[in-house]
Design an enzyme around this catalytic site. Sequence first.
Site: not given
Lengths: 359, 399
Positions: B382-383, B255, B137
């Site tokens: 995650n931010e 995902e 990707q």
Amino acid sequence: MADPELRATLREESARFLTTVADPSWARVAALGWPGIEIPEEHGGLGLSFAETCLLLEEQGRVLHRGPYFATAVLGVGALLGATEEQRAAWLPRIASGEAIVTAAVDGGAGAALTLDARGSGPDSRGSAPGARGSAADTPGSAADTPGPAPARLTGAIAFVPDLDVADAVVVAAGDALFLVSASDLEPVAQPTHDRTRSLFSAHLRGVAADPMPGSAQTLRDRAAIALAADCVGGAAAALDMTVAYLQDRRQFGKPIGAFQALQHRAADMLLALENARSAAAHAATDPTPAAASIAKSVAGEAFVHVAAETVSLHGGIGFTWEHDAHRFLKRAKLNQAWMGDTGAHRERLARLALGMEA
Amino acid sequence: MSLSPADLEVGDWGGEDLGPWRAEVAAWLAANVPAGWRERMTGATEEEYVALQREWFATLRAGGYAAPHWPAEWGGGGLSLARQIVLAEELARARAPHIGLFHIGLYHAAATVLHAGTDAQRAKYLPGILDGEVWCQGFSEPGAGSDLASLQTRARLDGDTYVVNGQKIWTTNAQHARWCLLLARTNPDAPKHRGISYFVLDMRASGLDVRPIATSLGEPEFCEVFLDDVMIHESDRIGAENEGWAVILRTLAEERGPHVLENVERLRVARATLYEQARAMDPDAAMLRELGALHADTEVLRLLCHRMLAELERAGGVGPQSSVVKVAYSELLARVADLGLRVRGLDAQLERPMTLGVHYESTDWLVDYLNSWAWTISGGSNEIQRTIIAERMLGLPRG
């Protein structure tokens, strides 16, 4: 669990009632059928499940509801559903109608201790009606080491008993055994807590007649723990809503403070905690195993404290005032966290279960 | 892995009795998971790793388990979500190799061409995926990580062929890939989201330079890819020119399927090892409480995951709820490994031959601990996820 449509209606109607009627009387609450939600129809209840009780508790948590619902629908009914036929017939219809309130002493904190007065126990008060006294016949041994319905007398202290002042009877845990005691034999002493949305009492039992009940104190405590988890979910959800509204509304540096990433991420963490709590509590309400109870109580208990503490912080000065509701959420969260097994106790129990160690 | 009294019984997917299906899958796995594969993969070379991945993927295909989520008309299993979930759980419980090499092809590439491609493109790419062609990707660039839409790789149409120049980075498995899902800017003058097109790049094209980058564990997991006048035929563009952003969202949505649950179940398998090790050390109350907290949070992660999948089943897609699962999973991955490190003490500091093909839970805790950053950083850090949660779930104003 009732069908989704009925649950949706129950949620909607309970939310409307709780947000429009301030401090409703018990008679009004009972008129809605709430105390009898789990009581079988033959005893005058609605014959629904614990999941519906938890649904109502969540809505009550949202508005920091006070009143003897938790005491009677969770504790009293919880013990009585597994009680003898006589005990059920004597109490359940009166609870369902709102005529009687039954609470329970299952987590008295460190100071509470009970002993069974063996000399006072006797065989002929088994299955006694409300308010009946145990007989004074002498029987060797105590009820604690002879499981099953044998009458007893209880001596010692009970504490942190919700709504004992308005109760007609109280289920008392001695060890893992349960006993039904008439509230008229007790003198409740108020235990004012920082959380003013609960009404807790202690009492001294001096050889009071105690009618043995089938069932386990631990199971009842687990039920209470799951119920508190539902309360935590409601409280945390309401506190988060309040905080989000404030973050959208309050402007500093020329924009809503909710646009600042430092605060956005704290709000996101509040939601993460709430989502965890919601999942854990909902699962435990439908499948109340000991593990589910400990997971729900520890996860939801911590989540509510986290969300409520952040609610105070994120409101700034106003969040620290008596006027604002933030501290009421935080105080209820702190009491919930400590009650019916604190977080540490539940986590330790879970670990012992997971590791296959002795409890 | 049997259900312990500390575990939650999750996943009443209604309607169908899944017991026979579960038994069928479990029996097949018991007979087909390569015996001793973990030993084979411990200290294995990259070539040995690729060989086992190919072997296991071919076995899965022969059993009909390679692409359970694809429609049957393209050679997939066409399985209901409930059956896919059972398969995911059983793969984890059987401690089967994780087919990381084929993941992008099976999920991201397939979803992209199934949803946004033409029939000709489906016919061109999908059969190869089942035959074991590896995909990568090409999204991130040195200047476009969290801010993916700022990517600068340029594609200029010359006749019926695009000429592509630029650089990609963190491209997992590029060194093994036959094809690459490539994003490039086709209109540098449009607002950044509106000038991007989505391509399939043949990794055998000339002008490509693929340079592996070693991870913090020294493994060549991802690569830099340099593109110097690389040609892509117009027919290998997915979706309309300059409308690649909508296709990207479709790729990333992939995902969020049942394979997330497989990851979660694999984490529980690792957790079981942690429990054995913890029991052996005679844990004190403080350690028990940490273990109990971890236990609660991993069980709740399963509930979150099932809630997300129920939403997927109900609505045909999931929204920002997947961000909740991503954050929870990635942070628990780190916590399990960190607790493992503390349980094992100095012993866990010893460097051992690494086990490849185990996803992120080798139970060589320092390895797992370091690898866990692959999950907190990638796929939208995650931010970024917390910003998505704040803006899209809570409705806070955009910063």
